[in-house]
Write a protein that holds these residues in place. Sequence first.
Motif, PDB file in Angstrom:
ATOM      1  N   GLY A 276      52.604 -31.533 -41.123  1.00 53.58           N
ATOM      2  CA  GLY A 276      51.361 -31.237 -40.430  1.00 53.58           C
ATOM      3  C   GLY A 276      51.129 -32.234 -39.316  1.00 53.58           C
ATOM      4  O   GLY A 276      51.997 -33.046 -38.986  1.00 53.58           O
ATOM      5  N   ASP A 277      49.948 -32.207 -38.747  1.00 50.02           N
ATOM      6  CA  ASP A 277      49.599 -33.111 -37.664  1.00 50.02           C
ATOM      7  C   ASP A 277      49.527 -34.537 -38.197  1.00 50.02           C
ATOM      8  O   ASP A 277      48.689 -34.842 -39.057  1.00 50.02           O
ATOM      9  CB  ASP A 277      48.248 -32.696 -37.072  1.00 50.02           C
ATOM     10  N   PRO A 278      50.393 -35.454 -37.724  1.00 49.09           N
ATOM     11  CA  PRO A 278      50.390 -36.809 -38.273  1.00 49.09           C
ATOM     12  C   PRO A 278      49.106 -37.572 -37.983  1.00 49.09           C
ATOM     13  O   PRO A 278      48.832 -38.586 -38.637  1.00 49.09           O
ATOM     14  CB  PRO A 278      51.592 -37.461 -37.578  1.00 49.09           C
ATOM     15  N   ALA A 279      48.310 -37.109 -37.023  1.00 54.02           N
ATOM     16  CA  ALA A 279      47.051 -37.789 -36.734  1.00 54.02           C
ATOM     17  C   ALA A 279      45.937 -37.353 -37.679  1.00 54.02           C
ATOM     18  O   ALA A 279      44.855 -37.938 -37.686  1.00 54.02           O
ATOM     19  CB  ALA A 279      46.636 -37.513 -35.284  1.00 54.02           C
ATOM     20  N   THR A 280      46.197 -36.324 -38.452  1.00 56.22           N
ATOM     21  CA  THR A 280      45.190 -35.784 -39.365  1.00 56.22           C
ATOM     22  C   THR A 280      45.369 -36.378 -40.758  1.00 56.22           C
ATOM     23  O   THR A 280      46.485 -36.555 -41.232  1.00 56.22           O
ATOM     24  CB  THR A 280      45.314 -34.250 -39.449  1.00 56.22           C
ATOM     25  N   VAL A 281      44.266 -36.696 -41.403  1.00 61.95           N
ATOM     26  CA  VAL A 281      44.324 -37.157 -42.786  1.00 61.95           C
ATOM     27  C   VAL A 281      44.494 -35.930 -43.671  1.00 61.95           C
ATOM     28  O   VAL A 281      43.573 -35.131 -43.856  1.00 61.95           O
ATOM     29  CB  VAL A 281      43.058 -37.945 -43.171  1.00 61.95           C
TER      30      VAL A 281
END
Length: 673
Positions: A276-281
């Motif tokens: 998934g988006d690595p910036a998202t928790v």
Amino acid sequence: MLTVPSVSLARESSSQQSFLVVGDTKFPLLPGDFPSLGLNSLKMRVVEDGTLSRYTERRFRADPAVRATDVFFGCPDDFESITGKWHYNCQQRRNLVYADALVAGWLWRPNGDTPAQPYINQYAHGIEDIHYEVRYDSVFMDRMYGPGGLSSALTAASYPGNPAGDQPRIPFPAGPPFAGTSGRPTTVTLNSWILPGNAEGIHGELNSWHVNNTGGLFTRHFVGRGPAPAGWVNPFGSDTGACFPFHPYYPDGRGPLRTGDYVLLRGPLWEDCWHGDPATVLDPWDTPPTRHHAWLEMHPIDWVVKFAEPGPNLRTGTTRCALCTPGTTGNQADWAVSVRPDFPPSSGTRRIEVRDVRHLEDLRNGMINRSGVRTVTTQVHTDHVDAAVSVAPTGGEQGRYKGCWIVDWRELDSRDRVWVDDQLPAGAQPFADADTWLWTADPKPFHGAVLHRSARADGGHQHYFLGATQTLQVAAADVLFAYVLLDPDTPPDEIMLQWRTTEWLHRAYWGADRLPWGTPGTTERRHLGPLPPSGEWIRLDIPAPAVGLGGAEINGMAFTLWGGAAVWDYAGVWSPIPKSGVLRATVNPANVLEGQSTVTVLVHDSGDGSPVAGRVLLEGSDVGATNTRITETYDPGYVTFTARCPGYADATAKLRVRKEPKPPPDRAGGQGQ
């Protein structure tokens, strides 16, 4: 030395060929395996010629010179275009944990959504890879990489992060102890192998080499690499362009591999991040200081081999807790599980019990927030262990806890009559020759509170007792037994058990024939095989007639060694379930369609369950033997078979015969032809 502990390095004295010995199997090592796997040559056991001949030799690598690792690392990244998403089937080196490792355990399904293993991960335009979920054998992992293990390769390894480089790397060792003032754990434990995203096993993948580009407009594609390396195979007709360095289901000719098989994997350890988006928790563990809600993989696998699994007394049950609250405020989070045996006992009269429990905490930075831990409990029951953890956020930190439990099992038999366990039988007088009677709890006893130890000594030495008023009665069909654990560093050349009636004339021995008492090859000195493996509890079984004790009354027993050391526990006699003299008869299958069918009339003694030979009658005619296949033509209704066996009254069993179903009506409403 005529015995080798499971998971050890060994070579015979007149040979330079080294082996990794696991269970009943030996894997030949090449010189390059030592630096690659981080093996410590000082751990090599030099054993007498012939010692390793009892082990089955298996290959330690795939045949092709080009390994999966050689071609599936460091390639271009996947990309998207107007034609679709293209995959190189390639792993990035930035996620590498260690390049060449060994993992042993069982193919398993971590949860109900996991398909049977191995699993072909196939899309419309080809096979991406083959999955192997393997539940760790904690004994192998500890003896290979734990404190004092064969390999030190992973003591300096670390996890690169999720995504790689986003946060400080965490060490692979999960401790204790720690290195100086740095607080870095220095020992590898089972926790080391389990990231918060993992269960109690490793996710393995064998990538596929695609010969040609695959796919169509806007679909998932695989990038073609051209002809596969020499020796690679294409075993699946569903994707004739997918190649592998070995057959994924029959890697060494034995197979097919199935869920539950015990396997050894060899390949690189690789940290896969949460997709998934690595910036998202994406998960509570994805917040600092860890950013390691990821999972450890062996990706790609260079080799997999199936071989004999450990016995019940060397198996463990494992579970892990990775509990993390969603935020720094909120409600308490709870976790609880029961650890039960995941394998059956070896016979109907045996049961699996808890022998020992170890609770290990993950001491790496960010894995436990002590101020947020409310409770950690371990409750030991006879046949299982209950573990529970509760954590709560502190207002400044999440509630976090990561740890594991390892349960050692033992197998006991309800037909055992134990004579020596924690103490001698009543009235027994203890003696010793070049030895002592030493009761101790170190190592952990097989059963009870203490065991008794044979001292480390050269030549013959023994401790024994006689004159017991609490005698042991032995029937002709009984089997005497005792549990022994041979010292893995100084095993004896020979072990002997002796029993006394009016004289010491009943002996059994294993290993070399060094102790001179009695006439060889008779009940006075019966050889029952090679020494058992050292370093683990082994049950020694001795049929009473083999040592002349059928119908005897025993008042003494001796525990004798030639050289070396050992510990003993839990000795007595096993008695079989007596025959009832009554037959139990059943038919398999229990119902069939009319016409010709094949069935088996199963006939057993209703007491001990043993099969009974005899004849099967149908309407007074002999139609075959019991417990064998019988083919006859049957009319609808119930058919009664009669089992007639010498020494037993006749028994009957019924077979239900169903009518052949009628065909459905045709489309015009009439009857089908």
